[in-house]
Design an enzyme around this catalytic site. Sequence first.
Site, short mmCIF file in Angstrom:
data_model
loop_
_atom_site.label_atom_id
_atom_site.label_comp_id
_atom_site.label_asym_id
_atom_site.label_seq_id
_atom_site.Cartn_x
_atom_site.Cartn_y
_atom_site.Cartn_z
N GLY A 138 5.19 48.93 -28.08
CA GLY A 138 5.04 47.55 -28.50
C GLY A 138 3.61 47.07 -28.32
O GLY A 138 2.95 47.38 -27.32
N ASP A 174 2.47 44.23 -27.53
CA ASP A 174 2.28 43.40 -26.34
C ASP A 174 2.06 44.25 -25.09
O ASP A 174 1.29 43.88 -24.19
CB ASP A 174 3.46 42.46 -26.14
CG ASP A 174 4.81 43.19 -26.13
OD1 ASP A 174 4.91 44.30 -26.67
OD2 ASP A 174 5.78 42.62 -25.59
N THR A 222 31.04 28.68 -9.11
CA THR A 222 30.81 29.65 -10.18
C THR A 222 29.37 29.65 -10.68
O THR A 222 28.77 30.71 -10.90
CB THR A 222 31.77 29.39 -11.35
OG1 THR A 222 33.11 29.51 -10.88
CG2 THR A 222 31.55 30.38 -12.48
#
Length: 255
Positions: free
Chosen positions: A107, A109, A184
Amino acid sequence: MLLVIDVGNTNIVLGIYDGQRLVRDWRISTDKAKTSDEYGILIRELFRGADIEFKDVKAIIISSVVPTLSGVLERLSRNYFGYSPLVVGPGIRTGMPIQYDNPKEVGADRIVNAVAGYEKYKTSLVIVDFGTATTFDYVNRKGEYCGGAIAPGLVISMEALFQRASKLPRVDIVKPPAVIARNTVNSMQAGIFYGYVGLVDEIVARMKAESKETPRVIATGGLAGLIAPESKTIEAVEEYLTLEGLRILYERNRE
């Protein structure tokens, strides 16, 4: 002035350099449906807020991991600024040997980050980039890009949990008050946050052992500042690493 554009899967980051000084930077959402004109109008508004005009920009460099937007931004460059941009890809002079089976697969980047990191530290490096995917890249002490690892990003991980588990809500990615959570939402945050800290430290530790060097470990990307303080391995956060890498690559490819 130099306009640098880093196109990621989630965000597009733009920066304006006056010489080696970063004058302004912006982060906008990546939208594959936008046209070059729509991006042009958006950038004009960003520039207006910073008292910058299109005519102030004398050169443009683009790094993109979204192929459909590469052409869009190249047209934007020509139509709004009057320049064909320098695009990071095969054929660009990086000054860094790439020790990858197929260098074209890496990539843009990741190479940009590697160039910027080695230019600053001049030593072996592990570069952790917290983007849509989290990438781990290794540069050896000779300044060669050796490869690395790719893991699902924090946001992808959290979204997968929300989408695939019917009773679990979508939650923000933050450091929870405790690992032994009592509801949660905090339980999900604890699992993602501390699980990711562990993922980062384990991959970095294995890279160090495999390399037989003592690399410096740096991090960049939108969520680097969240994870780095809890990591036992990350030594520094370089917020503008990719933009700086683009500036360096532009300088190395000036005619």
